[in-house]
Design a protein around this motif. Structure first.
Motif, PDB file in Angstrom:
ATOM      1  N   GLY A 255       0.826  -1.191   0.000  1.00 56.64           N
ATOM      2  CA  GLY A 255       0.000   0.000   0.000  1.00 56.64           C
ATOM      3  C   GLY A 255       0.865   1.247   0.000  1.00 56.64           C
ATOM      4  N   GLU A 256       0.367   2.324   0.571  1.00 53.46           N
ATOM      5  CA  GLU A 256       1.107   3.582   0.630  1.00 53.46           C
ATOM      6  C   GLU A 256       2.225   3.465   1.665  1.00 53.46           C
ATOM      7  OE1 GLU A 256       0.559   6.682  -0.873  1.00 53.46           O
ATOM      8  OE2 GLU A 256      -0.951   5.890  -2.233  1.00 53.46           O
ATOM      9  N   VAL A 257       3.445   3.261   1.186  1.00 51.34           N
ATOM     10  CA  VAL A 257       4.577   3.114   2.091  1.00 51.34           C
ATOM     11  C   VAL A 257       5.846   3.593   1.397  1.00 51.34           C
ATOM     12  CG1 VAL A 257       4.962   0.705   1.395  1.00 51.34           C
ATOM     13  CG2 VAL A 257       5.817   1.509   3.608  1.00 51.34           C
ATOM     14  N   ALA A 258       6.658   4.333   2.124  1.00 51.19           N
ATOM     15  CA  ALA A 258       7.902   4.853   1.555  1.00 51.19           C
ATOM     16  C   ALA A 258       9.010   3.813   1.669  1.00 51.19           C
ATOM     17  CB  ALA A 258       8.310   6.129   2.292  1.00 51.19           C
ATOM     18  N   THR A 259      10.048   3.979   0.869  1.00 48.39           N
ATOM     19  CA  THR A 259      11.232   3.122   0.963  1.00 48.39           C
ATOM     20  C   THR A 259      12.465   3.988   1.238  1.00 48.39           C
ATOM     21  OG1 THR A 259      11.489   3.191  -1.446  1.00 48.39           O
ATOM     22  CG2 THR A 259      10.356   1.281  -0.522  1.00 48.39           C
ATOM     23  N   ASN A 260      13.380   3.454   2.036  1.00 44.48           N
ATOM     24  CA  ASN A 260      14.578   4.204   2.427  1.00 44.48           C
ATOM     25  C   ASN A 260      15.883   3.580   1.959  1.00 44.48           C
ATOM     26  OD1 ASN A 260      13.258   5.336   5.611  1.00 44.48           O
ATOM     27  ND2 ASN A 260      13.404   6.419   3.675  1.00 44.48           N
ATOM     28  N   TYR A 261      15.822   2.360   1.401  1.00 42.75           N
ATOM     29  CA  TYR A 261      17.024   1.664   0.938  1.00 42.75           C
ATOM     30  C   TYR A 261      17.095   1.646  -0.586  1.00 42.75           C
ATOM     31  CZ  TYR A 261      18.215  -0.879   5.328  1.00 42.75           C
ATOM     32  OH  TYR A 261      18.604  -1.239   6.589  1.00 42.75           O
ATOM     33  N   ARG A 262      18.303   1.794  -1.126  1.00 41.76           N
ATOM     34  CA  ARG A 262      18.594   1.353  -2.482  1.00 41.76           C
ATOM     35  C   ARG A 262      19.544   0.170  -2.317  1.00 41.76           C
ATOM     36  NH1 ARG A 262      20.777   5.621  -4.277  1.00 41.76           N
ATOM     37  NH2 ARG A 262      19.028   6.514  -5.444  1.00 41.76           N
ATOM     38  N   VAL A 263      19.099  -1.038  -2.676  1.00 41.58           N
ATOM     39  CA  VAL A 263      19.878  -2.237  -2.350  1.00 41.58           C
ATOM     40  C   VAL A 263      20.376  -2.934  -3.615  1.00 41.58           C
ATOM     41  CG1 VAL A 263      18.550  -2.591  -0.239  1.00 41.58           C
ATOM     42  CG2 VAL A 263      17.890  -3.812  -2.310  1.00 41.58           C
ATOM     43  N   GLN A 264      21.473  -3.652  -3.452  1.00 47.34           N
ATOM     44  CA  GLN A 264      21.992  -4.517  -4.501  1.00 47.34           C
ATOM     45  C   GLN A 264      22.352  -5.857  -3.881  1.00 47.34           C
ATOM     46  OE1 GLN A 264      25.215  -3.052  -6.903  1.00 47.34           O
ATOM     47  NE2 GLN A 264      25.356  -4.919  -8.107  1.00 47.34           N
ATOM     48  N   TYR A 265      21.845  -6.931  -4.475  1.00 49.58           N
ATOM     49  CA  TYR A 265      22.099  -8.284  -3.993  1.00 49.58           C
ATOM     50  C   TYR A 265      23.361  -8.819  -4.655  1.00 49.58           C
ATOM     51  CZ  TYR A 265      17.308  -7.753  -2.399  1.00 49.58           C
ATOM     52  OH  TYR A 265      16.168  -7.282  -1.793  1.00 49.58           O
ATOM     53  N   SER A 266      24.277  -9.324  -3.843  1.00 53.35           N
ATOM     54  CA  SER A 266      25.599  -9.683  -4.349  1.00 53.35           C
ATOM     55  C   SER A 266      25.568 -10.861  -5.317  1.00 53.35           C
ATOM     56  CB  SER A 266      26.536 -10.003  -3.182  1.00 53.35           C
ATOM     57  OG  SER A 266      26.072 -11.132  -2.458  1.00 53.35           O
ATOM     58  N   MET A 267      24.695 -11.827  -5.097  1.00 54.84           N
ATOM     59  CA  MET A 267      24.703 -13.023  -5.935  1.00 54.84           C
ATOM     60  C   MET A 267      23.990 -12.798  -7.263  1.00 54.84           C
ATOM     61  SD  MET A 267      24.293 -16.209  -3.280  1.00 54.84           S
ATOM     62  CE  MET A 267      24.672 -17.379  -4.587  1.00 54.84           C
ATOM     63  N   SER A 268      22.806 -12.188  -7.209  1.00 51.92           N
ATOM     64  CA  SER A 268      22.027 -11.993  -8.426  1.00 51.92           C
ATOM     65  C   SER A 268      22.379 -10.698  -9.148  1.00 51.92           C
ATOM     66  CB  SER A 268      20.536 -11.993  -8.101  1.00 51.92           C
ATOM     67  OG  SER A 268      20.198 -10.860  -7.309  1.00 51.92           O
ATOM     68  N   GLY A 269      22.953  -9.742  -8.418  1.00 55.14           N
ATOM     69  CA  GLY A 269      23.212  -8.427  -8.988  1.00 55.14           C
ATOM     70  C   GLY A 269      21.973  -7.560  -9.073  1.00 55.14           C
ATOM     71  N   LYS A 270      20.845  -8.093  -8.648  1.00 54.29           N
ATOM     72  CA  LYS A 270      19.578  -7.360  -8.711  1.00 54.29           C
ATOM     73  C   LYS A 270      19.624  -6.112  -7.842  1.00 54.29           C
ATOM     74  CE  LYS A 270      14.637  -7.851  -7.675  1.00 54.29           C
ATOM     75  NZ  LYS A 270      13.580  -8.758  -7.151  1.00 54.29           N
ATOM     76  N   LYS A 271      19.017  -5.027  -8.349  1.00 53.06           N
ATOM     77  CA  LYS A 271      18.911  -3.789  -7.593  1.00 53.06           C
ATOM     78  C   LYS A 271      17.431  -3.443  -7.419  1.00 53.06           C
ATOM     79  CE  LYS A 271      23.232  -1.970  -9.532  1.00 53.06           C
ATOM     80  NZ  LYS A 271      23.860  -0.850 -10.289  1.00 53.06           N
ATOM     81  N   GLU A 272      17.093  -2.914  -6.262  1.00 55.77           N
ATOM     82  CA  GLU A 272      15.717  -2.504  -6.025  1.00 55.77           C
ATOM     83  C   GLU A 272      15.660  -1.543  -4.846  1.00 55.77           C
ATOM     84  OE1 GLU A 272      13.257  -5.795  -5.011  1.00 55.77           O
ATOM     85  OE2 GLU A 272      14.388  -6.338  -3.224  1.00 55.77           O
ATOM     86  N   PHE A 273      14.488  -0.930  -4.681  1.00 54.98           N
ATOM     87  CA  PHE A 273      14.253  -0.086  -3.519  1.00 54.98           C
ATOM     88  C   PHE A 273      13.590  -0.943  -2.435  1.00 54.98           C
ATOM     89  CE2 PHE A 273      14.476   3.041  -6.942  1.00 54.98           C
ATOM     90  CZ  PHE A 273      15.410   3.926  -6.402  1.00 54.98           C
ATOM     91  N   GLU A 274      14.058  -0.788  -1.234  1.00 59.54           N
ATOM     92  CA  GLU A 274      13.586  -1.599  -0.120  1.00 59.54           C
ATOM     93  C   GLU A 274      13.655  -0.755   1.139  1.00 59.54           C
ATOM     94  OE1 GLU A 274      14.195  -3.743   2.566  1.00 59.54           O
ATOM     95  OE2 GLU A 274      13.678  -5.796   2.019  1.00 59.54           O
ATOM     96  N   GLY A 275      13.524  -1.376   2.312  1.00 58.26           N
ATOM     97  CA  GLY A 275      13.571  -0.644   3.560  1.00 58.26           C
ATOM     98  C   GLY A 275      12.322   0.205   3.717  1.00 58.26           C
ATOM     99  N   PHE A 276      11.255  -0.373   4.245  1.00 58.07           N
ATOM    100  CA  PHE A 276       9.939   0.262   4.249  1.00 58.07           C
ATOM    101  C   PHE A 276       9.746   1.127   5.501  1.00 58.07           C
ATOM    102  CE2 PHE A 276       9.763  -3.724   1.919  1.00 58.07           C
ATOM    103  CZ  PHE A 276       9.324  -3.274   0.679  1.00 58.07           C
TER     104      PHE A 276
END
Length: 464
Positions: free
Chosen positions: A404-425
């Protein structure tokens, strides 16, 4: 100080069983044993703690600096006669295939610990010598002090294995273990069952069985003779903290079958900031402990106890009131599942959770994210300022199916997959994430969290 590191040729070869047997055997000899676990593991440390009677600590060269790792080991080992560390995965397995970063081997060299290598001998004979020779030659700077053979079929099988190793290798054989169902630790989707789930009488029986196996099958005298190369200063130098008693804060920390995943160093760092850790059970207690200033909800197995957690509506009401008051809450993984609106378990059952975060969660059959994570704060939050970069790890069998309506405070990168996303709600004064952080990865994490708690308490006092 006496000390050693138990590692293996790969995951699943029996490192934990051997490490626990050594710990139990040394304790039976009357030694005070301080346990350690390499890497971001919460389950093995629980079993170490039960065996040794001292809280196990994590060392990790990817999440923590070299000096931080040395500090963790040296501080925890004070007052012990020996330290026993358990490695992770295979001895040389780390963040990548071309370098040792994050590996057990890197930790062993940094902390000057002799390695006792565990080899699964169940389906091998003379070929075991080729395996041993490869491990001996791979990194000449690493000290492999001995080998323990696991899952040996019989005395005659052991005699064949010993002959093969002694004829071709220089590594000393320090013991062997037969297949022994009595000491097996049940597993589930996150790994071994947690130590908190074992009845005391069964745990005592397992300790006795492990100690007996060590006495019978290991060269305990040789193991006791191994030495850690780091000096341990037995004099405790308490951190200077000039805060007065009135500045102390009370942080509620859930600890029961559903919530048990905490780095003890995280709690220590909070204590150094004059925080009192107040343990409670969301499963069994009918209310939060009185006069709490903040909450730190760690990980665990809330999905296995979802019905009990959901049914404790008075506790949930207390948590909702706590959040509405503006007091800070930090939640990791399982703690975030508990704060969500709903959780669908593996059998398809749906349970209402605390309803604090506008998230709907669902358990999955496979790991969703696994491995080390780098997180950058994109906004100021409970744990630090924008631009701060921290390290942690992710390991979960669940996913968010609605946000729902929730902010994120992290910009993360996963070491194994290399995937990047916004997280930390972030919602109200709650900060929640799938990522488990080791607070020693950045000295400011605990300091900022406690400062935010003090600030919220002062603001409440002004408006009261």
């Amino acid at each position: 100080m006496r000390g050693l590191l138990v590692s293996g040729t790969a995951s699943g070869v029996g490192k934990t069983t051997v490490a626990l047997a050594i710990m139990a055997g040394l304790r039976r000899r009357g030694l005070v044993v301080q346990p350690f676990k390499c890497g971001p593991d919460f389950l093995d440390t629980g079993h170490h703690t039960r065996i040794c009677g001292r809280v196990a600590r994590n060392v990790d060269t990817w999440m923590l600096s070299g000096e931080a790792n040395k500090s963790v080991l040296q501080n925890a080992a004070r007052g012990a006669d020996a330290l026993v560390a358990e490695g992770m995965m295979g001895l040389f397995d780390g963040k990548s295939g071309e370098a040792e970063a994050g590996s057990t081997a890197e930790i062993a060299k940094l902390l000057k610990l002799p390695v006792v290598l565990v080899v699964d001998a169940a389906k091998t004979a003379r070929s075991i010598a080729a395996v041993m020779l490869g491990f001996e030659m791979f990194d000449p700077k690493l000290r492999i002090a001995g080998v323990i053979l696991n899952r040996v079929a019989s005395e005659s099988h052991y005699a064949m294995l010993r002959a093969a190793i002694e004829s071709s290798c220089k590594t000393r054989i320090l013991g062997w273990l037969p297949r022994e169902p009595a000491i097996a630790i049940p597993e589930r989707h996150l790994g071994l069952r947690s130590a908190t789930e074992a009845p005391q009488n069964s745990e005592d029986s397992a300790i006795d069985a492990l100690a007996a196996l060590a006495e019978k099958h290991f060269d305990l005298n040789a193991l006791i003779g191994l030495e850690c190369g780091l000096e341990i200063d037995e004099v405790w130098h308490a951190p200077i903290n000039r805060l007065i008693v009135a500045d102390r804060v009370r942080i509620g920390v859930p600890c029961d079958h559903a919530f048990s995943f905490y780095y003890e160093d995280n709690l220590d760092l909070l204590r150094e900031q004059r925080a009192e850790i107040v343990r409670f059970s969301p499963m069994h207690d009918v209310a939060l402990p009185p006069n709490l200033d903040g909450l730190y909800l760690g990980g665990g197995y809330p999905e296995l106890y979802a019905q009990q957690l959901s049914g404790n509506r008075q506790m949930i009401k207390d948590i909702q009131v706590f959040v509405d008051s503006g007091r800070p809450v930090y939640a990791e993984c399982g703690g975030m599942l508990y704060l969500a609106e709903n959780l669908t378990t593996a059998d398809g059952s749906n349970y209402a959770m605390a309803g604090v975060l506008p998230l709907t969660m669902q358990m999955t059959e496979k790991l969703v994210q696994f491995g080390y994570v780098t997180a950058e704060f994109i906004e100021d939050c409970l744990l630090g300022r924008a631009g701060t970069i921290v390290r942690g790890h992710s390991f979960h069998y669940s996913r968010i199916i609605f946000t729902g309506e929730v902010a994120t405070n992290y910009r993360v990168q996963y070491s194994m997959s290399g995937k990047k996303e916004f997280e930390g709600f972030r919602h109200k004064n709650v900060f929640a994430s799938y990522i488990h952080l080791h607070f020693r990865s950045d000295a400011g994490l605990a300091e900022n969290f406690v400062a935010a708690i003090r600030h919220a308490r002062t603001a409440q006092a002004v408006t009261a």
